[in-house]
Design an enzyme around this catalytic site. Structure first.
Site, PDB file in Angstrom:
ATOM      1  N   ARG A  38      -0.021  -3.381   1.208  1.00 38.86           N
ATOM      2  CA  ARG A  38       0.442  -2.186   0.502  1.00 38.86           C
ATOM      3  C   ARG A  38       1.958  -2.190   0.307  1.00 38.86           C
ATOM      4  NH1 ARG A  38      -2.361   1.966  -1.264  1.00 38.86           N
ATOM      5  NH2 ARG A  38      -1.320   3.949  -1.357  1.00 38.86           N
ATOM      6  N   GLY A  43       5.737  -3.436   7.392  1.00 36.23           N
ATOM      7  CA  GLY A  43       5.484  -4.876   7.454  1.00 36.23           C
ATOM      8  C   GLY A  43       5.555  -5.535   6.091  1.00 36.23           C
ATOM      9  N   CYS A  44       4.975  -4.895   5.096  1.00 31.57           N
ATOM     10  CA  CYS A  44       4.971  -5.462   3.745  1.00 31.57           C
ATOM     11  C   CYS A  44       6.376  -5.499   3.155  1.00 31.57           C
ATOM     12  CB  CYS A  44       4.020  -4.686   2.848  1.00 31.57           C
ATOM     13  SG  CYS A  44       2.297  -4.813   3.395  1.00 31.57           S
ATOM     14  N   THR A  45       7.185  -4.511   3.476  1.00 34.45           N
ATOM     15  CA  THR A  45       8.571  -4.496   3.012  1.00 34.45           C
ATOM     16  C   THR A  45       9.366  -5.616   3.669  1.00 34.45           C
ATOM     17  OG1 THR A  45       8.493  -2.126   2.582  1.00 34.45           O
ATOM     18  CG2 THR A  45      10.678  -3.111   2.871  1.00 34.45           C
ATOM     19  N   ALA A  48       8.253  -8.931   2.020  1.00 32.72           N
ATOM     20  CA  ALA A  48       8.792  -9.072   0.662  1.00 32.72           C
ATOM     21  C   ALA A  48      10.288  -9.377   0.694  1.00 32.72           C
ATOM     22  CB  ALA A  48       8.528  -7.801  -0.144  1.00 32.72           C
TER      23      ALA A  48
END
Length: 150
Positions: A38, A43-45, A48
């Site tokens: 998401r 974590g995804c930030t 990325a």
């Protein structure tokens, strides 16, 4: 999960600006595809931003990076702008591509079971063959780990 040596499926998905992107658009380059749950989650930030920070090193190795999640193209656009992401984010709202790569799996959270995207990555060679399949990656180290293996 797609195994090393298998041919990656072609796909046609909208990127963060709404343009259709195909796997075949990257012929002649190595392609790093990472699946993430998401936009704008911690974590995804971090993941990325790690790919963003290593972008030039991937480019020097003739490798393109794309991130795929089930978020909308509009969500990806905001996410990419907010974090100055220089690579492509693809929207897979019906999770067909995520399923084709084996990244759509059963997950558990707080005792509840549901289907969702697992954090994983693949590296394809210049012809679209899987040369690296990473079923479990850590958001803080996946970019560096993949770069070290290229």
């Amino acid at each position: 999960m797609l195994a090393v040596g298998s041919q990656a499926p072609d796909f046609a998905l909208a990127d963060q600006s709404g343009a259709i992107v195909r796997r075949s658009d990257f012929a002649g380059k190595k392609l790093v595809i990472y699946f993430y749950p998401r936009d704008n989650t911690p974590g995804c930030t971090r993941e990325a931003c790690a790919f963003r920070d290593a972008h030039e090193a991937f480019t020097q190795k003739n490798a393109a990076v794309i991130g795929i999640s089930c978020d909308s193209a509009a969500s990806h656009e905001k996410f990419a702008q907010k974090h100055a992401l220089p690579f492509t984010l693809l929207s897979d709202p019906d999770h067909a591509v995520t399923e084709a790569f084996g990244a759509w799996q059963e997950k558990k959270l707080y005792g509840k079971t549901y289907m969702g995207t697992v954090r994983c990555a693949f590296v394809l060679d210049e012809q679209g063959t899987v040369i690296l399949s990473l079923p479990k990656v850590k958001p803080d180290t996946s970019a560096a780990d993949i770069l070290a293996r290229l």
